[in-house]
Design a protein around this motif. Structure first.
Motif, PDB file in Angstrom:
ATOM      1  N   SER A 378      31.318  33.081  27.003  1.00  0.00           N
ATOM      2  CA  SER A 378      31.494  32.583  26.370  1.00  0.00           C
ATOM      3  C   SER A 378      30.603  32.497  25.689  1.00  0.00           C
ATOM      4  O   SER A 378      30.439  32.159  23.729  1.00  0.00           O
ATOM      5  N   ASP A 379      28.492  33.398  26.236  1.00  0.00           N
ATOM      6  CA  ASP A 379      27.271  33.444  24.680  1.00  0.00           C
ATOM      7  C   ASP A 379      28.026  35.313  24.668  1.00  0.00           C
ATOM      8  O   ASP A 379      26.660  35.718  23.872  1.00  0.00           O
ATOM      9  N   GLY A 380      29.114  35.874  24.468  1.00  0.00           N
ATOM     10  CA  GLY A 380      28.923  37.359  24.660  1.00  0.00           C
ATOM     11  C   GLY A 380      28.787  38.241  25.238  1.00  0.00           C
ATOM     12  O   GLY A 380      28.763  39.181  24.925  1.00  0.00           O
ATOM     13  N   TYR A 381      27.721  37.862  26.099  1.00  0.00           N
ATOM     14  CA  TYR A 381      27.771  38.940  27.386  1.00  0.00           C
ATOM     15  C   TYR A 381      28.407  39.587  27.306  1.00  0.00           C
ATOM     16  O   TYR A 381      29.454  38.560  27.980  1.00  0.00           O
ATOM     17  N   ASP A 455      25.426  32.353  35.955  1.00  0.00           N
ATOM     18  CA  ASP A 455      26.361  33.021  36.135  1.00  0.00           C
ATOM     19  C   ASP A 455      27.283  32.627  36.783  1.00  0.00           C
ATOM     20  O   ASP A 455      28.741  33.401  36.530  1.00  0.00           O
ATOM     21  N   VAL A 456      27.576  31.323  36.203  1.00  0.00           N
ATOM     22  CA  VAL A 456      29.298  30.803  36.005  1.00  0.00           C
ATOM     23  C   VAL A 456      29.937  31.119  34.709  1.00  0.00           C
ATOM     24  O   VAL A 456      31.162  31.496  35.834  1.00  0.00           O
ATOM     25  N   ASP A 457      29.343  30.998  34.270  1.00  0.00           N
ATOM     26  CA  ASP A 457      29.817  31.342  33.032  1.00  0.00           C
ATOM     27  C   ASP A 457      30.287  33.050  33.017  1.00  0.00           C
ATOM     28  O   ASP A 457      31.668  32.986  33.186  1.00  0.00           O
ATOM     29  N   LEU A 460      33.769  33.144  35.748  1.00  0.00           N
ATOM     30  CA  LEU A 460      34.429  32.353  35.384  1.00  0.00           C
ATOM     31  C   LEU A 460      34.813  33.249  34.013  1.00  0.00           C
ATOM     32  O   LEU A 460      36.255  32.839  34.604  1.00  0.00           O
ATOM     33  N   SER A 461      34.392  33.678  33.707  1.00  0.00           N
ATOM     34  CA  SER A 461      35.130  34.500  32.165  1.00  0.00           C
ATOM     35  C   SER A 461      35.735  35.721  32.654  1.00  0.00           C
ATOM     36  O   SER A 461      36.925  36.083  32.465  1.00  0.00           O
ATOM     37  N   LEU A 462      34.821  36.265  33.758  1.00  0.00           N
ATOM     38  CA  LEU A 462      36.170  37.554  34.853  1.00  0.00           C
ATOM     39  C   LEU A 462      37.144  37.128  35.110  1.00  0.00           C
ATOM     40  O   LEU A 462      38.311  37.015  34.877  1.00  0.00           O
ATOM     41  N   LEU A 463      36.617  35.783  35.973  1.00  0.00           N
ATOM     42  CA  LEU A 463      38.380  35.020  36.575  1.00  0.00           C
ATOM     43  C   LEU A 463      38.994  34.840  35.414  1.00  0.00           C
ATOM     44  O   LEU A 463      40.490  35.123  34.888  1.00  0.00           O
ATOM     45  N   ASP A 464      39.144  34.363  33.948  1.00  0.00           N
ATOM     46  CA  ASP A 464      40.021  34.058  33.119  1.00  0.00           C
ATOM     47  C   ASP A 464      40.676  35.831  32.810  1.00  0.00           C
ATOM     48  O   ASP A 464      41.571  35.535  32.344  1.00  0.00           O
ATOM     49  N   LEU A 492      30.831  26.128  42.588  1.00  0.00           N
ATOM     50  CA  LEU A 492      32.207  25.721  41.563  1.00  0.00           C
ATOM     51  C   LEU A 492      33.294  24.356  42.069  1.00  0.00           C
ATOM     52  O   LEU A 492      33.381  24.174  41.026  1.00  0.00           O
ATOM     53  N   SER A 493      32.889  24.446  43.018  1.00  0.00           N
ATOM     54  CA  SER A 493      33.629  22.945  44.604  1.00  0.00           C
ATOM     55  C   SER A 493      33.292  21.876  43.370  1.00  0.00           C
ATOM     56  O   SER A 493      34.439  20.939  42.626  1.00  0.00           O
ATOM     57  N   ALA A 494      32.137  21.287  43.284  1.00  0.00           N
ATOM     58  CA  ALA A 494      31.931  21.173  42.417  1.00  0.00           C
ATOM     59  C   ALA A 494      31.820  20.882  40.976  1.00  0.00           C
ATOM     60  O   ALA A 494      32.383  20.038  39.793  1.00  0.00           O
ATOM     61  N   HIS A 495      31.343  21.983  40.104  1.00  0.00           N
ATOM     62  CA  HIS A 495      31.784  21.421  38.897  1.00  0.00           C
ATOM     63  C   HIS A 495      32.490  21.701  38.277  1.00  0.00           C
ATOM     64  O   HIS A 495      33.019  21.853  37.328  1.00  0.00           O
ATOM     65  N   HIS A 496      33.529  22.693  38.976  1.00  0.00           N
ATOM     66  CA  HIS A 496      34.696  23.144  38.114  1.00  0.00           C
ATOM     67  C   HIS A 496      35.960  22.824  39.444  1.00  0.00           C
ATOM     68  O   HIS A 496      36.992  23.744  38.964  1.00  0.00           O
ATOM     69  N   GLY A 497      35.968  21.984  39.999  1.00  0.00           N
ATOM     70  CA  GLY A 497      37.514  21.783  40.991  1.00  0.00           C
ATOM     71  C   GLY A 497      38.514  21.371  40.568  1.00  0.00           C
ATOM     72  O   GLY A 497      39.296  22.271  41.118  1.00  0.00           O
ATOM     73  N   GLU A 498      38.463  21.224  38.962  1.00  0.00           N
ATOM     74  CA  GLU A 498      40.492  21.635  38.451  1.00  0.00           C
ATOM     75  C   GLU A 498      40.582  22.692  39.060  1.00  0.00           C
ATOM     76  O   GLU A 498      41.683  22.475  38.641  1.00  0.00           O
ATOM     77  N   ARG A 499      39.734  23.397  38.583  1.00  0.00           N
ATOM     78  CA  ARG A 499      40.110  25.400  38.301  1.00  0.00           C
ATOM     79  C   ARG A 499      40.630  25.430  39.814  1.00  0.00           C
ATOM     80  O   ARG A 499      41.364  27.004  39.912  1.00  0.00           O
TER      81      ARG A 499
END
Length: 619
Positions: A378-381, A455-457, A460-464, A492-499
């Protein structure tokens, strides 16, 4: 590849070469004996092979400088490795050592008459040297923080000592066990150089230096005071060279390993020969090999491990000889012959005569297709990794698998776990987020004091990127990982569990507060990565957010894991079960942190079966 195909996976290990004699060690999991078996094989220039030794497990082979003898380690059954030697012309191996905890890899003297090695020597009455079992041993008095390590155990009552043996098996203890030693090399026929902690380990330290000692024994003295950590020294052109990192205090994490040198006459200090930011030497692929005015080293580069030729005087990033879009696992050279063991996405390891096109494979299980993925966070990295695809058009359920470390990496090499999951029908996403190795030191350092952010960004970005493909089902996604990857699965289970439909968190770090006291590296690692503030460490602990986890959650651990101890699993499991989360805990007896890579073959097969049952249930 199916779980039972582990027995078909014969993997080449170390390689040695002298003239036209090329020897490679092999290892094959054996479910019947629950061990790894394999002797040395000779590889001929045309790629054909013949068995050369017939031990249960022969490895770490080294050919003498005069080309007449081969020294190697032999494991018989489940015993400790012992040092053997045999003529290159053929004959029966002769056993040189019979040490209670085994011997380390052999290092030949320049005159081919003696062999140096390191071996741990236990205190009398411990580790099988007494008549009673371990429960009857005397208590251990511990006064240091660096008193144990995963996959070894307690350290202070079995310190490593430097030994020298002649070819008749007359062994001399060169050091007395009052300090640790590692990575011996010969300065001359009468003198050895080795790595040891600064000031002989008088206090806990991550810094190590180079020391010398007479080959016949005697006082050791400092040869080079390093700027961080040293390993794998060798001598060439009036200099001692080594692989090392640069840091101060405990700030040793996520540091690129470089090639260094210092003059043998003491006229100068350490000089780094490779660029700190861009060149990261992979020590797991073996020690440097001198070839004329150059040296061969393996370098980590965007998931590849490349064999490079670098001038002994330094400069540049080196010429790539092998390993482009592949992983060099080991290498050796003699004259113009360079031989490497190379792993590719579809092969666990081939012996390659570099520059000739000749490759020899010892086993090949069916492999699923591996696709390289790139994109942006998301930051362009830039983000980078791979997707391992099942057969068929899909859409396939997806497993996001995060590697450990964090300063490690997914690679272009064969990955048995991803192949097993893809064979079972899952598309496997393998990200190398910020914090990983092989993308520059700044990439590795990017997560210091920032776990759970960039690291989370990246993950998830590669997953997308993968989920944009029509062959991946965005509605059926699971997350898994081990060690730091287990941390990420928990986070990720705690912060992005909906995915995600479910999580598999293995040998994870879940709480830095208890990790600091229970882990073998806990006395420095949390402070180095998270900072010393307890509140900052708490904010970067997945257990802090356990109340946010609602998806089915597998807590998987090894009973003897001293890197990420069992209490890390227990605390997460209890927190989830008390809240009514569908959580299960799977514990493997007798295993340490390396279960998935080198654990008992039956446990590895049982783990695969458990993973597939879990994802079959939820994906």
């Amino acid at each position: 590849m199916r779980p039972e195909d582990l027995e078909l996976l014969t993997t080449p290990g170390t390689v040695a070469v002298s003239g036209d004699l090329v020897l490679v060690s092999l290892a094959t999991p054996d479910f019947a004996t629950n061990t790894y078996r394999g002797g040395l094989h000779r590889v001929h220039p045309d790629g054909s092979t013949t068995p050369w030794t017939h031990g249960d497990r022969d490895h770490a082979q080294r050919i003498s400088p005069d080309g007449t003898q081969v020294a190697f380690l032999r494991v018989s059954g489940k015993t400790k490795p012992q040092l053997y030697v045999m003529p290159t012309a053929g004959g029966e191996p002769r056993k040189l050592t019979d040490l209670p905890l085994g011997a380390g890899a052999p290092v030949w003297s320049p005159d081919s008459t003696r062999i140096a090695f390191v071996a741990r020597i236990p205190e009398e009455g411990r580790y099988g040297t007494g008549d009673d079992g371990p429960e009857a041993e005397a208590p251990r008095r511990i006064t240091r923080l660096d008193y144990r390590v995963d996959d070894v155990g307690f350290l202070l009552d079995r310190r490593p000592r430097l030994h020298v043996t002649d070819l008749s098996g007359e062994v001399t203890e060169v050091t007395d066990g009052s300090f640790d030693v590692a990575d011996p090399a010969w300065l001359s026929p009468e003198e050895l150089v080795f790595a040891a902690p600064r000031d002989f380990g008088a206090a806990e330290t991550l810094v190590s230096d180079l020391y010398t000692v007479p080959a016949s024994g005697g006082p050791a003295s400092v040869l080079v005071r390093s700027r961080g950590e040293v390993s794998m020294p060798f001598v060439a052109e009036g200099f001692v060279h080594w692989l090392g990192t640069e840091f101060t205090g405990i700030d040793a994490v996520a540091r690129n390993t470089g090639l260094w040198r210092a003059p043998l006459d003491g006229s100068g200090g350490p000089e780094r020969l490779t660029d700190e930011e861009s060149v990261d030497v992979e020590r797991l692929s073996g020690p440097p090999v001198v070839v004329g005015p150059d040296v061969l080293v393996a370098v980590r580069n965007r998931g590849a491990v490349e064999l490079r030729r670098i001038p002994l005087s330094g400069g540049g990033t080196g010429e790539v000889l092998a390993g482009e879009s592949a992983v060099v696992k080991s290498f050796a050279s003699d004259g113009s012959t360079v031989v490497a063991v190379v792993s590719t996405p579809d092969n666990a390891g081939e012996v390659e005569f570099v520059g000739t096109g000749t490759r020899t494979s010892f086993s090949k299980v069916p492999a699923r297709r591996v696709v390289e993925l790139t994109g942006s966070a998301s930051d362009g990295y830039p983000v980078h990794g791979w997707l391992v695809l099942p057969d068929g058009d899909g859409p396939h359920p997806v497993v996001l698998a995060v590697h450990g470390g964090p300063f490690m990496y997914h690679s272009w090499g064969f990955f048995d776990e991803a192949q097993v999951y893809a064979t079972a029908g899952y598309a496997v996403v393998l990200p190398n987020p910020r914090g990983s190795a092989g993308y520059g030191q700044a990439h590795g350092q990017a997560v210091v004091a920032k776990f759970g952010t960039v690291d989370v960004d990246d993950v998830l970005s590669l997953l997308d990127v993968a989920l944009e493909r029509p062959d991946c089902d965005a509605g059926r996604v699971g997350v898994m990982g081990g060690s730091y990857g287990g941390f990420m699965a928990s986070w990720l289970s705690a912060h992005h569990g909906e995915r995600f439909r479910a999580a598999w968190s293995e040998r994870a770090v879940n709480a830095w507060d208890s990790f600091s006291g229970s882990s073998d590296i806990g006395y420095y690692f949390p402070d180095a990565y998270c900072g010393p503030d307890p509140e900052a460490q708490r904010a970067m602990s997945p257990l802090t957010y356990a109340e946010k986890i609602t998806i089915p959650f597998a807590v998987v651990h090894s009973e003897q894991d001293w890197r990420c101890p069992l209490e890390q699993a227990q605390r997460m499991f209890v927190a989830l079960r008390r809240r009514g989360v569908e959580a299960e805990m799977l514990i493997f007896p007798g295993e340490g942190h390396e279960l998935t890579r080198s654990g008992q073959p039956r446990h590895r097969r049982q783990r695969f079966a458990a993973v597939l049952e879990w994802w079959g249930r939820y994906l």
